[in-house]
Write a protein that holds these residues in place. Structure first.
Motif, PDB file in Angstrom:
ATOM      1  N   ARG A  41       0.818  -1.214   0.000  1.00 52.50           N
ATOM      2  CA  ARG A  41       0.000   0.000   0.000  1.00 52.50           C
ATOM      3  C   ARG A  41       0.853   1.265   0.000  1.00 52.50           C
ATOM      4  NH1 ARG A  41      -5.314  -1.141   1.125  1.00 52.50           N
ATOM      5  NH2 ARG A  41      -5.736  -3.242   1.905  1.00 52.50           N
ATOM      6  N   VAL A  42       2.095   1.149   0.467  1.00 45.68           N
ATOM      7  CA  VAL A  42       2.974   2.325   0.519  1.00 45.68           C
ATOM      8  C   VAL A  42       4.201   2.158  -0.367  1.00 45.68           C
ATOM      9  CG1 VAL A  42       2.220   2.971   2.832  1.00 45.68           C
ATOM     10  CG2 VAL A  42       4.115   1.367   2.580  1.00 45.68           C
ATOM     11  N   HIS A  43       4.235   1.105  -1.172  1.00 48.64           N
ATOM     12  CA  HIS A  43       5.377   0.875  -2.060  1.00 48.64           C
ATOM     13  C   HIS A  43       5.444   2.000  -3.097  1.00 48.64           C
ATOM     14  CE1 HIS A  43       8.061  -1.088  -4.956  1.00 48.64           C
ATOM     15  NE2 HIS A  43       8.377  -1.934  -3.989  1.00 48.64           N
ATOM     16  N   PRO A  44       6.648   2.528  -3.394  1.00 49.26           N
ATOM     17  CA  PRO A  44       6.741   3.658  -4.334  1.00 49.26           C
ATOM     18  C   PRO A  44       6.278   3.322  -5.747  1.00 49.26           C
ATOM     19  CG  PRO A  44       8.922   2.811  -3.769  1.00 49.26           C
ATOM     20  CD  PRO A  44       7.959   2.184  -2.810  1.00 49.26           C
ATOM     21  N   HIS A  45       6.184   2.045  -6.095  1.00 51.77           N
ATOM     22  CA  HIS A  45       5.780   1.661  -7.454  1.00 51.77           C
ATOM     23  C   HIS A  45       4.458   0.895  -7.453  1.00 51.77           C
ATOM     24  CE1 HIS A  45       9.810   2.951  -8.063  1.00 51.77           C
ATOM     25  NE2 HIS A  45      10.331   1.889  -7.500  1.00 51.77           N
ATOM     26  N   ARG A  46       3.604   1.235  -6.473  1.00 48.44           N
ATOM     27  CA  ARG A  46       2.327   0.521  -6.348  1.00 48.44           C
ATOM     28  C   ARG A  46       1.373   0.815  -7.497  1.00 48.44           C
ATOM     29  NH1 ARG A  46       2.836   4.551  -2.781  1.00 48.44           N
ATOM     30  NH2 ARG A  46       1.301   6.246  -2.709  1.00 48.44           N
ATOM     31  N   ILE A  66      10.832   5.768 -13.901  1.00 53.52           N
ATOM     32  CA  ILE A  66      10.312   5.231 -12.650  1.00 53.52           C
ATOM     33  C   ILE A  66      10.957   6.005 -11.505  1.00 53.52           C
ATOM     34  CG2 ILE A  66      10.068   3.181 -11.208  1.00 53.52           C
ATOM     35  CD1 ILE A  66      10.412   1.489 -13.720  1.00 53.52           C
ATOM     36  N   GLU A  67      10.168   6.665 -10.690  1.00 48.37           N
ATOM     37  CA  GLU A  67      10.690   7.466  -9.602  1.00 48.37           C
ATOM     38  C   GLU A  67      11.296   6.581  -8.516  1.00 48.37           C
ATOM     39  OE1 GLU A  67       7.607   9.903  -8.114  1.00 48.37           O
ATOM     40  OE2 GLU A  67       7.358  11.065  -9.963  1.00 48.37           O
ATOM     41  N   ALA A  68      12.272   7.129  -7.796  1.00 52.70           N
ATOM     42  CA  ALA A  68      12.913   6.427  -6.682  1.00 52.70           C
ATOM     43  C   ALA A  68      13.095   7.410  -5.527  1.00 52.70           C
ATOM     44  CB  ALA A  68      14.253   5.840  -7.105  1.00 52.70           C
ATOM     45  N   LEU A  95      19.155   6.778  -4.014  1.00 58.38           N
ATOM     46  CA  LEU A  95      19.984   5.950  -4.884  1.00 58.38           C
ATOM     47  C   LEU A  95      19.772   4.474  -4.603  1.00 58.38           C
ATOM     48  CD1 LEU A  95      22.157   5.675  -7.020  1.00 58.38           C
ATOM     49  CD2 LEU A  95      23.885   6.040  -5.243  1.00 58.38           C
ATOM     50  N   GLU A  96      19.674   4.100  -3.330  1.00 58.35           N
ATOM     51  CA  GLU A  96      19.478   2.692  -3.006  1.00 58.35           C
ATOM     52  C   GLU A  96      18.138   2.189  -3.536  1.00 58.35           C
ATOM     53  OE1 GLU A  96      21.650   0.552  -1.774  1.00 58.35           O
ATOM     54  OE2 GLU A  96      23.060   2.209  -1.963  1.00 58.35           O
ATOM     55  N   ASP A  97      17.114   3.020  -3.438  1.00 55.35           N
ATOM     56  CA  ASP A  97      15.808   2.630  -3.968  1.00 55.35           C
ATOM     57  C   ASP A  97      15.862   2.480  -5.480  1.00 55.35           C
ATOM     58  OD1 ASP A  97      13.027   2.052  -3.737  1.00 55.35           O
ATOM     59  OD2 ASP A  97      12.591   4.067  -4.452  1.00 55.35           O
ATOM     60  N   ALA A  98      16.610   3.368  -6.147  1.00 52.49           N
ATOM     61  CA  ALA A  98      16.762   3.262  -7.603  1.00 52.49           C
ATOM     62  C   ALA A  98      17.450   1.952  -7.971  1.00 52.49           C
ATOM     63  CB  ALA A  98      17.551   4.451  -8.129  1.00 52.49           C
ATOM     64  N   ARG A  99      18.451   1.556  -7.183  1.00 52.61           N
ATOM     65  CA  ARG A  99      19.122   0.281  -7.467  1.00 52.61           C
ATOM     66  C   ARG A  99      18.179  -0.890  -7.234  1.00 52.61           C
ATOM     67  NH1 ARG A  99      24.607   2.330  -4.376  1.00 52.61           N
ATOM     68  NH2 ARG A  99      25.619   3.287  -6.221  1.00 52.61           N
ATOM     69  N   ARG A 100      17.304  -0.778  -6.228  1.00 53.69           N
ATOM     70  CA  ARG A 100      16.314  -1.838  -6.030  1.00 53.69           C
ATOM     71  C   ARG A 100      15.343  -1.915  -7.208  1.00 53.69           C
ATOM     72  NH1 ARG A 100      16.677  -0.205  -0.510  1.00 53.69           N
ATOM     73  NH2 ARG A 100      15.024   1.342  -0.796  1.00 53.69           N
ATOM     74  N   VAL A 135      13.454  -4.752 -12.072  1.00 54.41           N
ATOM     75  CA  VAL A 135      13.311  -4.839 -13.528  1.00 54.41           C
ATOM     76  C   VAL A 135      14.114  -6.005 -14.067  1.00 54.41           C
ATOM     77  CG1 VAL A 135      13.797  -3.662 -15.701  1.00 54.41           C
ATOM     78  CG2 VAL A 135      12.827  -2.376 -13.793  1.00 54.41           C
ATOM     79  N   ALA A 136      15.332  -6.207 -13.530  1.00 59.68           N
ATOM     80  CA  ALA A 136      16.183  -7.308 -13.996  1.00 59.68           C
ATOM     81  C   ALA A 136      15.536  -8.658 -13.733  1.00 59.68           C
ATOM     82  CB  ALA A 136      17.544  -7.223 -13.311  1.00 59.68           C
TER      83      ALA A 136
END
Length: 425
Positions: free
Chosen positions: A160-165, A402-404, A407-412, A417-418
């Protein structure tokens, strides 16, 4: 279930229903559409922003509403065919108006045959069944976060609070033929069915939904679900349809269909004054609008006691050092602008997002925007994931950015995606 597509021996149950859609606190336009009738319930949530998701959802509902009659053939086949026609019609609109390219809609549709619902589902609108005090979700979201839940990587509460929900993996877009989930649900008298957009289920947990569905009639439950969603902080449009299964011999059965949201195409204003939302403090919705309440006399600004003509000719102090005051004011404004620009630029250098660069999934530093002559982003880390390894939907999502949170969130995000990428040949 599929061995008996036409339930000819079924008891003659009927539906009492109510529908409501509200644009919400944040959005300017309502991109949800809904329809409730004697035999059909459907909610569609448009996707596309500038590509006019409201057109996609209303087009889908206009096609799906043609199912609103007691089915005489296989109900699931009828639902699947209607979703396919909605897909084709959206594709025709995109061909006629290329600016609509990229628009799409979710769709959850329930066709009633007197004892069962034939449900078709694409996207993240949802259907619930409330029976004997227990709530069960009937549909499964076609979203990125749902795939993470299925893999055991996050919980339902975390989703419910995930940045890519809001990333949807399947939608009706007129381009990619989405295979809908199709299934039957057996119903009994006193069951309640809820169809809603993610503006409601995204902020209300199952216990809250069950509590509301257990109270009052269908009209009350519908209004309370929308109100509770807005009070819980929903930032999206909110659309809810509640139906109760009843015995027509002992309960009133409505026969007037309800069309809400973008599909209703109701005016935001009428002659004689603006219209306010039925929920005070929110933007104007699509149903239940009330005339604004006249201000009380005590709240009005008191009249200036000075006669206008007296004020017009009243003596004024001489104007001194006008040029110096204007220069000082301009200097202050320029200083504030420079300080604001410096702070804004420093802030952008702490922002990260994921997009594509030279055909690869890449982490960018900055924001996904630009000013004339100034770039506000730069490639920061380039992965070895080619866009060609991704599905069309995933690749398009990466291209759009895709917003993050950092930096750590962007790597996640890149790792997520991988995980969905095809191996390099």
């Amino acid at each position: 279930m599929t061995q008996n597509p036409v339930n000819e021996g079924a008891p003659a149950l009927r539906l009492q229903y109510a529908a409501l859609s509200d644009v919400g606190r944040v959005r300017k336009d309502n991109q949800d559409s809904g329809y409730a009738g004697p035999w059909l319930l459907t909610v569609c949530d448009g996707v596309g922003g500038a590509a006019r998701g409201d057109i996609a959802s209303s087009t889908a509902v206009q096609q799906l509403r043609k199912l609103d009659r007691q089915p005489t053939d296989d109900p699931l086949a009828l639902v699947a065919g209607a979703l396919h026609r909605a897909h084709d019609r959206i594709g025709e609109l995109v061909e006629e108006e290329p600016s609509l390219n990229g628009t799409s809609t979710t769709a959850t549709v329930a066709l009633f045959d007197g004892s069962r619902l034939a449900i078709g589902h694409v996207g993240d609108t949802r259907a619930y069944l409330y029976r004997n005090g227990e709530l069960s979700r009937l549909t499964k979201d076609h979203t990125f976060v749902q795939s993470l839940i299925d893999e055991g990587r996050i919980t339902e509460a975390e989703s419910r609070v995930h940045p890519h929900r809001n990333l949807i993996l399947k939608a009706v877009d007129g381009v990619h033929e989405a295979e809908p989930d199709l299934f039957f649900v057996e119903l009994a008298a006193a069951d309640r069915v809820l169809l809603c957009s993610d503006g409601a289920c995204g902020v209300l947990d199952d216990d809250r939904i069950a509590d509301i569905l257990s109270s009052g009639n269908v009209d009350y439950a519908t209004v309370e679900l929308v109100r509770a969603s807005l009070e819980a902080g929903s930032s999206d449009n909110v659309t809810c349809i509640v139906a109760e299964v009843v015995d027509p011999e002992s309960a009133h059965v409505p026969d007037t269909p309800l069309l809400v949201g973008a599909a209703a195409d109701l005016p935001r204003r009428r002659a004689g004054g603006a219209m306010a939302s039925m929920f005070r403090g929110h933007r104007s919705g699509d149903t239940g609008e009330l005339e604004p309440v006249p201000a009380e006399a005590g709240d009005a600004t008191p009249n200036d006691p000075m006669d206008p003509e007296v004020a017009r000719y009243a003596p004024r102090a001489p104007r001194r050092f006008v040029w110096l005051k204007r220069f000082a004011a301009a200097a202050v404004v320029l200083g504030l602008v420079w300080m604001g620009a410096s702070y804004a630029y420093a802030w952008t250098q702490r922002q990260y997002f994921v997009s594509s660069h030279d055909g690869k999934v890449t982490i960018f530093r900055g924001i996904d925007a630009s000013l004339p002559g100034i770039s506000l982003k730069e490639p920061y880390e380039e992965s070895n994931i080619e866009l060609d390894q991704l599905s069309r939907l995933d690749a398009e999502t990466v291209r759009e950015g895709i917003e993050a949170k950092d930096l750590e969130d962007a790597r996640r995000v890149v790792d997520d995606v991988a995980a969905h990428a095809e191996p390099t040949p």
